[in-house]
Design an enzyme around this catalytic site. Sequence first.
Site, PDB file in Angstrom:
ATOM      1  CB  CYS A  64      -0.947   0.087   1.200  1.00  0.00           C
ATOM      2  SG  CYS A  64      -1.897  -1.401   1.453  1.00  0.00           S
ATOM      3  NE  ARG A 109       4.470   1.812  -0.652  1.00  0.00           N
ATOM      4  CZ  ARG A 109       5.643   1.524  -0.126  1.00  0.00           C
ATOM      5  NH1 ARG A 109       6.737   1.844  -0.785  1.00  0.00           N
ATOM      6  NH2 ARG A 109       5.747   0.925   1.029  1.00  0.00           N
ATOM      7  CD1 TRP A 153      -1.067  -5.822  -3.990  1.00  0.00           C
ATOM      8  CD2 TRP A 153      -0.600  -6.552  -1.916  1.00  0.00           C
ATOM      9  NE1 TRP A 153      -0.696  -7.146  -4.068  1.00  0.00           N
ATOM     10  CE2 TRP A 153      -0.408  -7.620  -2.811  1.00  0.00           C
ATOM     11  CE3 TRP A 153      -0.377  -6.771  -0.558  1.00  0.00           C
ATOM     12  CZ2 TRP A 153       0.006  -8.882  -2.408  1.00  0.00           C
ATOM     13  CZ3 TRP A 153       0.036  -8.030  -0.145  1.00  0.00           C
ATOM     14  CH2 TRP A 153       0.223  -9.071  -1.066  1.00  0.00           C
ATOM     15  CG  ASN A 188       2.524   0.100   3.860  1.00  0.00           C
ATOM     16  OD1 ASN A 188       2.227  -1.034   3.499  1.00  0.00           O
ATOM     17  ND2 ASN A 188       3.751   0.586   3.748  1.00  0.00           N
ATOM     18  N   GLY A 189       0.846  -2.055   5.954  1.00  0.00           N
ATOM     19  CA  GLY A 189       1.454  -3.073   6.824  1.00  0.00           C
ATOM     20  C   GLY A 189       0.421  -4.133   7.169  1.00  0.00           C
ATOM     21  CD  GLU A 225      13.275 -13.243 -13.507  1.00  0.00           C
ATOM     22  OE1 GLU A 225      13.017 -13.821 -12.441  1.00  0.00           O
ATOM     23  OE2 GLU A 225      12.847 -12.102 -13.771  1.00  0.00           O
ATOM     24  CE  LYS A 253       9.688 -11.083 -14.498  1.00  0.00           C
ATOM     25  NZ  LYS A 253      10.644 -10.532 -13.632  1.00  0.00           N
ATOM     26  CD  GLU A 276       6.269 -10.703 -12.350  1.00  0.00           C
ATOM     27  OE1 GLU A 276       7.455 -10.844 -12.628  1.00  0.00           O
ATOM     28  OE2 GLU A 276       5.889 -10.033 -11.372  1.00  0.00           O
ATOM     29  CG  HIS A 314      13.670 -37.821 -11.209  1.00  0.00           C
ATOM     30  ND1 HIS A 314      14.033 -39.147 -11.095  1.00  0.00           N
ATOM     31  CD2 HIS A 314      14.733 -37.179 -11.727  1.00  0.00           C
ATOM     32  CE1 HIS A 314      15.283 -39.296 -11.503  1.00  0.00           C
ATOM     33  NE2 HIS A 314      15.731 -38.119 -11.902  1.00  0.00           N
ATOM     34  CE  LYS A 353       9.550  -2.544  -9.924  1.00  0.00           C
ATOM     35  NZ  LYS A 353       9.915  -3.707 -10.750  1.00  0.00           N
TER      36      LYS A 353
END
Length: 589
Positions: A2, A27, A71, A95-96, A462, A466, A469, A485, A584
């Site tokens: 947030c 955020r 968020w 925020n938190g 990676e 990408k 997301e 396996h 982000k």
Amino acid sequence: MCGIVGYVGEKRAAPILLDGLQKLEYRGYDSAGIAVFDGKILHIVKKKGRVKELEPARALRGNCGIGHTRWATHGAPSEKNAHPHTYRKFTLVHNGIIENAHILREECLSRGEIFSSETDSEVIAHLISDCYEGNFAAAVCEASKRLQGSFALAVLFGDCPGTIVCARRHSPLVVGREKGGLFVASDVPAIAAEGVEIFSLGDGEFAALHAGEIQFFDEDLRPVLPHPVEYSCKEDAPALGGYRHFMRKEMSEIPAVLRKNSVDFLSNSQFSAFCEVLCHAEYIQIVACGTAYHAGLCAAYAFEKICRVPCEVSIASEYRYRDPIVPQNTVCFAVSQSGETADTLAAAQIAREKGAFLAAVTNVAYSSLTRISDAVLLTNAGREVAVAATKSFNAQLMLLYGVAAFLATKKGREVPPLAELPQAAAGALEVSEEVRGWTAHFLSAKSVFFLGRGADYFTALEGSLKLKEITYLPSEGYPAGELKHGTLALIEKNTPVVAVVTQRELAEKTMNAVHEVYARGAKIFLVTRFEELRARKEVFASVLLPACPEEFSPAVAVIPLQALAYYLSLARGNDPDKPRNLAKSVTVE
Ligand code: F6R
């Protein structure tokens, strides 16, 4: 996460809050709200969705207010759960995460207090109101003592319309001062401007913004000294510059970013203290999350391969709770684009407390991570706006590869030519346009696999992250040799499999796995630097990467995978810069 912003001063608050929130949208962006005092009445406007939904509130009159972009953690993204939250005369943004919110809420409910949201944040307004005995700041301090978890707060009080009280614990918060106005925000860019002095609030500290003055307190309301933040206004005005999205623009900057991060640690006196410690390191640890964790894996591969120093990489959220062993003479690298990731900060702190020398690898000079570290290696990638990390990953790699090259040289070992990377990355960007033609084959896929061995495995991880997301397609990055396996059972006709092959010694081994998935109907997309592999019958489509040292190849080979995610995200009608459910900067556990 947030984003929080607040203003009190001579100007109208609403435009300042809305412009600040726009800059904090990285955020979180699932709902937003502002509260503005017009002298008599507190106007609160909240909306589900992005900050732009609040535009009609720009016209609000009043010189004191707070705002929030959310968020969601506790409670779904909705107008009801959007901040600010009010109880009686107290209105706040938070925020938190308040970990004991459910207990505190029960207590409040048992006293007959009524809640209007499902958030953990609303309970803070109740506590402040319950603690109020005539002193606004004291009520916030008292209430904070009852909170477990993390918070950054900006609070308004109906009886003090020109005052904002702020508090923080484990969540970032800065305050600012200009002639005629005071600010509070989660991050510097929200309030940065010519003539604005900015101060960070220390962990556990409070600030009261009133009548042009900022007073800083500790938890017992004793005055403390401010911590000035040095920043430059110039660096914080990213523009699209002709690109449709920041992600694509940021990818285009990769070659330049690699050049900027080509640090010669042998000759650069700025790093001499760090280099001295590094030369005596017997063990290296790397802590990070997400993409930065993948950069850590790639770097560890290089440290072990070319320096022969043992190196362990940990996901920060696991490291912090596993009572990690930190051997003597350990250098710990905490890798974080933002320098604010809560798990990385906590893991870094633990490593340092246990005796490691802590080196921050971050893109933000004034971040919380830089403040707790013994040495700071700045990635100088420029601000990264897109939620999906691209250029910051390459920057982290270049810097850490530079460290590995330095250490290898000191140990009298051969060092592959790092200087080739920027040119190779420019070549990779060019060929990456070819993957645009691949997207049609991924559109209806149930899942996608990325395979690799050695350094290519980390590139595969990676590439897969990408893809997940920004396209929302299920995907896995897998070590090519491990597939048989169990995971091979997931391969069906036309399952897209992206194989990364840049390591000469392992190439045929990876191609064995390619053959195994091909035999089960998979469609193979190859990212390789070996021309001869492209003609193999298993390969449906391929891109040819420019040559570069194998140990450092992820910095180049990842580029077509970033491009694949980008173009597939567009093909699926998504916004690649702002994927759903993400933010982000991840400042909560
Ligand atoms: C992925 C991504 C995240 C971040 C992670 C750590 O594209 O951006 O996985 O890498 O949240 O963030 P920082 O590097 O800021 O610590």
